[in-house]
Design a protein around this motif. Structure first.
Motif, mmCIF file in Angstrom:
data_model
loop_
_atom_site.group_PDB
_atom_site.id
_atom_site.type_symbol
_atom_site.label_atom_id
_atom_site.label_comp_id
_atom_site.label_asym_id
_atom_site.label_seq_id
_atom_site.Cartn_x
_atom_site.Cartn_y
_atom_site.Cartn_z
ATOM 1 N N HIS A 106 -14.661 25.593 40.622
ATOM 2 C CA HIS A 106 -13.654 24.694 40.065
ATOM 3 C C HIS A 106 -13.037 25.204 38.761
ATOM 4 O O HIS A 106 -12.222 24.501 38.152
ATOM 5 C CB HIS A 106 -14.260 23.306 39.830
ATOM 6 N N PRO A 138 -11.429 22.457 44.639
ATOM 7 C CA PRO A 138 -10.824 21.193 44.200
ATOM 8 C C PRO A 138 -9.459 20.987 44.825
ATOM 9 O O PRO A 138 -8.839 21.930 45.347
ATOM 10 C CB PRO A 138 -10.724 21.378 42.680
ATOM 11 N N ALA A 139 -8.968 19.772 44.748
ATOM 12 C CA ALA A 139 -7.664 19.447 45.326
ATOM 13 C C ALA A 139 -6.526 20.189 44.629
ATOM 14 O O ALA A 139 -5.428 20.301 45.178
ATOM 15 C CB ALA A 139 -7.426 17.945 45.259
ATOM 16 N N THR A 140 -6.781 20.695 43.444
ATOM 17 C CA THR A 140 -5.745 21.434 42.707
ATOM 18 C C THR A 140 -5.612 22.879 43.177
ATOM 19 O O THR A 140 -4.648 23.561 42.800
ATOM 20 C CB THR A 140 -6.069 21.429 41.206
ATOM 21 N N GLY A 142 -4.448 25.365 45.520
ATOM 22 C CA GLY A 142 -3.508 25.437 46.621
ATOM 23 C C GLY A 142 -3.227 26.855 47.077
ATOM 24 O O GLY A 142 -4.000 27.780 46.789
ATOM 25 N N ARG A 167 -9.013 21.121 49.853
ATOM 26 C CA ARG A 167 -8.586 19.730 49.722
ATOM 27 C C ARG A 167 -7.126 19.598 49.301
ATOM 28 O O ARG A 167 -6.629 18.485 49.165
ATOM 29 C CB ARG A 167 -9.509 18.997 48.741
ATOM 30 N N HIS A 168 -6.448 20.713 49.093
ATOM 31 C CA HIS A 168 -5.031 20.682 48.757
ATOM 32 C C HIS A 168 -4.247 20.409 50.039
ATOM 33 O O HIS A 168 -4.438 21.077 51.063
ATOM 34 C CB HIS A 168 -4.607 22.026 48.158
ATOM 35 N N LEU A 169 -3.337 19.433 49.999
ATOM 36 C CA LEU A 169 -2.644 18.994 51.212
ATOM 37 C C LEU A 169 -1.775 20.079 51.834
ATOM 38 O O LEU A 169 -1.482 20.033 53.033
ATOM 39 C CB LEU A 169 -1.804 17.753 50.907
ATOM 40 N N PRO A 218 -12.456 12.543 49.336
ATOM 41 C CA PRO A 218 -11.027 12.651 49.651
ATOM 42 C C PRO A 218 -10.703 12.063 51.021
ATOM 43 O O PRO A 218 -11.575 11.941 51.884
ATOM 44 C CB PRO A 218 -10.786 14.163 49.643
ATOM 45 N N LEU A 220 -8.379 13.058 53.889
ATOM 46 C CA LEU A 220 -7.585 14.204 54.310
ATOM 47 C C LEU A 220 -7.315 14.159 55.810
ATOM 48 O O LEU A 220 -8.067 13.529 56.572
ATOM 49 C CB LEU A 220 -8.339 15.503 53.988
#
Length: 314
Positions: A106, A138-140, A142, A167-169, A218, A220
């Protein structure tokens, strides 16, 4: 890209793996099943004997399950004596899937690759029991982090299987970014973790455990992806067995398919406070129709049965 871990496939019956020059057999085409932890005092009287000491939780857990998510390494580095104890308390075919520490996964520091190599070496007493190393991002993190992900895999894939959880879309777009990630992972022989939290969010947050779980986990898209012969599924359930069963139904066919193809799935089942995680595992395997130790009497159940037998009086 470095070389991948050494593995010699022999049809779908066994693999010969080599860690640190030590060869051992791993049964293939089987299901690795477990919970997100092995130490939960609420499992006494069921999974564990009522008198089970904390130090014996892993030993009794591994009588029933053949794998566990090692989330403990995400937060702290285990001491060498702890690693030696974990190896001694588990059968040779038991598999830990250990998370990369959050300080590495992270932070994305420039020296992360060297730190990751050092971390892997520090786990040496447990190497023969580690099925995969789990890099949870982490979602950040990408698409711009693909080169960093590649560097992390370069540090490990010669020694151990790896799985990556994103976890990034953007990585769920079924287009350029997802294709790029999957290609990268496939090139490294790494798996992509499938995270399914639909059951968790199918119920209102009506108690503190649910509120906490829905806040932390999350939500997702679920893409049932398998890039290697060791797919990884994390199923995040709720406390309602019927709702869990409804949401894991599609996974029954998928796991059967993977097993029929000679793959070795790793499946982990969570509940909000994990008090009923073992029961969720048992229900899934029962519906799967697969012979597994989770269907037999657990240590706590055996103890209750034995205790209930009264001596015959003459």
């Amino acid at each position: 890209m470095g070389g991948h871990y050494k593995e010699n496939n022999s049809n779908v019956t066994a693999r010969t793996l080599c860690y640190d020059g030590i060869f051992f057999q791993e049964v293939a085409a089987m299901l690795y099943l477990g919970c997100p932890m092995w130490a939960n005092a609420s499992w006494k009287h069921s999974l564990f004997r009522a008198d089970c000491k904390t130090a014996d939780f892993l030993q009794q857990y591994s009588q029933v399950f053949n794998s566990v998510e090692g989330n403990t390494t995400f937060y702290a580095d285990p001491k060498p004596e702890a690693l030696q104890r974990w190896a001694a308390q588990t059968p040779a075919d038991f598999r830990f899937v250990l998370k990369v520490p959050s300080r590495i996964s992270h932070q994305a520091n420039a020296d992360a690759q060297a730190e990751l190599k050092n971390w892997w070496q520090s786990l040496q007493p447990l190497h023969s029991r580690i099925g995969q190393v789990h890099l949870q991002l982490p979602a950040t993190a990408g698409p711009e982090q693909l080169a960093w992900i590649a560097a992390m895999l370069d540090a490990l894939v010669a020694d151990v299987r790896c799985c990556v959880e994103v976890r990034h879309l953007a990585f769920f777009d079924k287009a350029e970014h997802e294709v790029g990630l999957n290609r990268l992972l496939r090139d490294y022989g790494a798996e992509r973790v499938v995270f399914d939290s639909r059951a968790l969010f199918a119920v209102p947050a009506s108690n503190p455990a649910l509120i906490d779980a829905q806040r932390k986990k999350p939500r997702l898209p679920v893409h049932a992806i398998c890039l290697t012969d060791t797919p990884v599924v994390r199923f995040i359930g709720c406390d309602d067995a019927a709702i869990n069963r409804q949401h894991y139904q599609p996974w029954l066919a998928k796991i059967r398919q993977w097993l029929d193809e000679g793959k070795t799935p790793y499946c982990y089942f969570h509940t909000p406070d994990n008090a009923s995680a073992p029961e969720l595992c048992r229900a899934f395997v029962q519906d799967l129709g697969l012979d597994h130790p989770v269907l037999k009497q657990w240590p706590g159940e055996q103890h209750q049965t034995t205790s209930s037998i009264q001596p015959e009086l003459w």
